[in-house]
Design an enzyme around this catalytic site. Sequence first.
Site, PDB file in Angstrom:
ATOM      1  N   ASP A  56      -8.027  -4.178  -0.729  1.00 39.98           N
ATOM      2  CA  ASP A  56      -8.563  -4.576  -2.029  1.00 39.98           C
ATOM      3  C   ASP A  56      -8.428  -6.077  -2.260  1.00 39.98           C
ATOM      4  O   ASP A  56      -9.149  -6.649  -3.084  1.00 39.98           O
ATOM      5  CB  ASP A  56      -7.836  -3.837  -3.156  1.00 39.98           C
ATOM      6  CG  ASP A  56      -7.965  -2.332  -3.026  1.00 39.98           C
ATOM      7  OD1 ASP A  56      -9.112  -1.862  -2.980  1.00 39.98           O
ATOM      8  OD2 ASP A  56      -6.948  -1.643  -2.949  1.00 39.98           O
ATOM      9  N   HIS A 112       0.849  -1.185   0.000  1.00 44.05           N
ATOM     10  CA  HIS A 112       0.000   0.000   0.000  1.00 44.05           C
ATOM     11  C   HIS A 112       0.884   1.233   0.000  1.00 44.05           C
ATOM     12  O   HIS A 112       1.977   1.226   0.586  1.00 44.05           O
ATOM     13  CB  HIS A 112      -0.913   0.005   1.240  1.00 44.05           C
ATOM     14  CG  HIS A 112      -2.029   0.991   1.159  1.00 44.05           C
ATOM     15  ND1 HIS A 112      -1.874   2.310   1.518  1.00 44.05           N
ATOM     16  CD2 HIS A 112      -3.329   0.862   0.752  1.00 44.05           C
ATOM     17  CE1 HIS A 112      -3.026   2.944   1.336  1.00 44.05           C
ATOM     18  NE2 HIS A 112      -3.908   2.099   0.885  1.00 44.05           N
TER      19      HIS A 112
END
Length: 427
Positions: free
Chosen positions: A362, A305
């Site tokens: 996600d 991330h």
Amino acid sequence: MTKTVNLKGASSEITLEVRSGTEGPDAIDITSLYGDMGVFTYDPGFVSTASCHSKITYIDGDEGILRYRGYPIEQLAEHSDFLEVAYLLLYGELPSAEQYSGFNHVITHHTMINESLLHFFDGFHYDAHPMAMMVGVTGSLSAFYHDSIDIQNERHREISAHRMIAKMPTIAAACFKHNLGEPVNYPRNDLSYVGNFLRMMFATPCEDYQLSPAAEKAMNLLFILHADHEQNASTSTVRLAGSSGANPFACIAAGIASLWGPAHGGANEAVLDMLEEIEDVSNIDKFIARAKDKDDPFRLMGFGHRVYKNYDPRAKIIRAVCHEVLEEVDTHDPFFEIALRLEEIALEDEYFVERKLYPNVDFYSGIIYRALGIPRNMFTVMFAIARTTGWVAHWMEMISDPKQRIGRPRQIYVGEPKRDYVSITQR
């Protein structure tokens, strides 16, 4: 005592104030830099630049911390529901029972959209991407609700915020029905925010939708986890658009457009594309080797991330709910089997551990949406419904800031120096 830093240039020196927040790193205030020294700062992607003060969301990427208004995301995910979190983001405090009841009533009774707005969908091609429809329809809301878009009026700002939070699920469900060629379902005031949305998505005139508690729980949780994430690309877009004095509906439409990008809200679609490419657990080792090969363009999606350098706290929460949803729908999705094995490797393999490439939010959200029967082109729309709350909270915070100014980033010009025009006959 005020902290300062001194910056020396070729012919001058300047003292810059260091600003501190409640938590997080200090920030050097460079507001006077150009005026005093005639230079800009250069920071592509704004990786080291704070663009505003905010009281809404705190992230510590190194420690894997996410808090809304000071409350850890883990506690909100366990104890709260989405509308309570929405109230918290908008107003700064968790609501009392009376405040929650009033807020719930207001949102519930604003879920319908103007009937004329439904005709907008007739102008879209049957297979138009839902995000394209979301951008267009959301931007058009100012033409229907222009009675309360005076951004200097605090009550108008609040009404606009309520309308957008309330109407976004209705618009999203209408996008879904348009793709299917099915009639739109109107909202019902006797259902929860999430339950109402699921019914508008999946009910038909032939039979009503039987709401699954597991599905409602999962969607409520995903909405909470996606509600805000500090100054990400779409939130910064909303703030930048809002800094010009644009109406709130236009600002949120701009945020939706930014969210649509595959590097932002479209990342969970990319995860399913990857799982589809891997196809079977037996192929995982081959794809892991490809991911480690710097000369191979293949990348494992859903790992790592931009902010979190530790395990994404939202991924930990989603993982358990993902199991619950799959058990509820009684499916043995091969994609989930692949996902679990990839997660196991990522948490143990030295290559991933050293680079801190942990599963992010996600990684699992797409699996849940798939299990609930939501098609891939609607994944980012789900994100937009939840993130609208964060967007409007940031928009309201920015507009109410007395120091708010129009956003105007600067640049380093690397084009041609001055040159004189040459007649076309002489070129």
